[in-house]
Design an enzyme around this catalytic site. Structure first.
Site, PDB file in Angstrom:
ATOM      1  N   TYR A 128       0.835  -1.197   0.000  1.00 37.22           N
ATOM      2  CA  TYR A 128       0.000   0.000   0.000  1.00 37.22           C
ATOM      3  C   TYR A 128       0.875   1.254   0.000  1.00 37.22           C
ATOM      4  O   TYR A 128       0.631   2.205  -0.758  1.00 37.22           O
ATOM      5  CB  TYR A 128      -0.922  -0.005   1.214  1.00 37.22           C
ATOM      6  N   ASN A 129       1.897   1.255   0.837  1.00 38.51           N
ATOM      7  CA  ASN A 129       2.779   2.417   0.890  1.00 38.51           C
ATOM      8  C   ASN A 129       3.545   2.607  -0.417  1.00 38.51           C
ATOM      9  O   ASN A 129       3.849   3.741  -0.806  1.00 38.51           O
ATOM     10  CB  ASN A 129       3.749   2.312   2.067  1.00 38.51           C
TER      11      ASN A 129
END
Length: 213
Positions: A128-129
């Site tokens: 996600y990051n």
């Protein structure tokens, strides 16, 4: 102010809509399932069906003329490239195509600092990051938008306190209600334009914390 929210049925967006309505803003709430938008019957809220996989031209037509775009959409790991990364980029391109300058991104703690991604809770959301890393960098370096990128700590479903910490010396979590209210308050703080803001729970009232940036 005319506000367009991308991903309007998410946990943060649901609270954000309530806060923006309370401030009297006119909201277009865009979501894959617009029937699930909170306050959809309020006269200040218009709902539209959003397909983040659509073309830039289609998104620009859907967005229309607005004063600000909030990007709060998230695939919860199921569609990171097309939603969290490129979906965000397409809404930025649509904003510029429509002459919209103000763009507020809900991001993730340390999304622009890969050296932190192996630590604690961040290790569990590395993919996600990575998606947010590319979206945030595109916003900063490849657009002329008046952006603010809000990078909260881990979201928790606890009552909001109305108090936060911003900057590098931050804590580990944020009540969702405080993140939403911080997003809403950004509209009243022009000093946050062009800024990346890391935030967590804290002891400073939200408006005061933002004014200090």
């Amino acid at each position: 102010m005319k506000v367009f929210i991308v991903g309007a049925t998410g946990r943060v967006a649901t609270e954000l809509i309530k806060d923006l309505v309370a401030k009297g803003h006119q909201i277009t709430a865009a979501a894959r399932k617009p029937e699930n938008v909170v306050l959809k019957d309020d006269p200040l809220v218009t709902t539209v069906k959003l397909d983040i996989h659509a073309s830039v031209e289609e998104l620009a037509t859907l967005i229309g003329k607005q004063d600000v775009i909030y990007f709060t959409a998230g695939s919860r790991g199921k569609d990171l490239l097309q939603t969290d990364a490129f979906g965000a980029v397409k809404t930025m391109q649509a904003a510029e195509q429509n002459g919209i300058k103000r763009y507020i991104m809900l991001s993730s703690m340390h999304a622009l600092e890969p050296e932190f991604w192996h630590e604690g809770a961040l290790a569990k959301i590395m993919d996600y990051n990575i998606a947010k890393f590319f979206a945030d960098n595109y916003l900063i370096h490849n657009t002329s938008l008046d952006y603010t990128i809000l990078q909260p700590a881990v979201l928790v479903e606890e009552p909001g306190t109305g108090k936060i910490t911003v900057g590098k010396e931050i804590g580990k979590q944020n009540p969702i209600a405080d993140v939403a209210l911080t997003l809403a308050e950004l509209l009243e703080h022009d000093n946050t334009r062009g800024k990346v803001i890391l935030m967590s729970s804290g002891t400073t009232p939200i408006a005061q914390a933002l004014a200090s940036i």
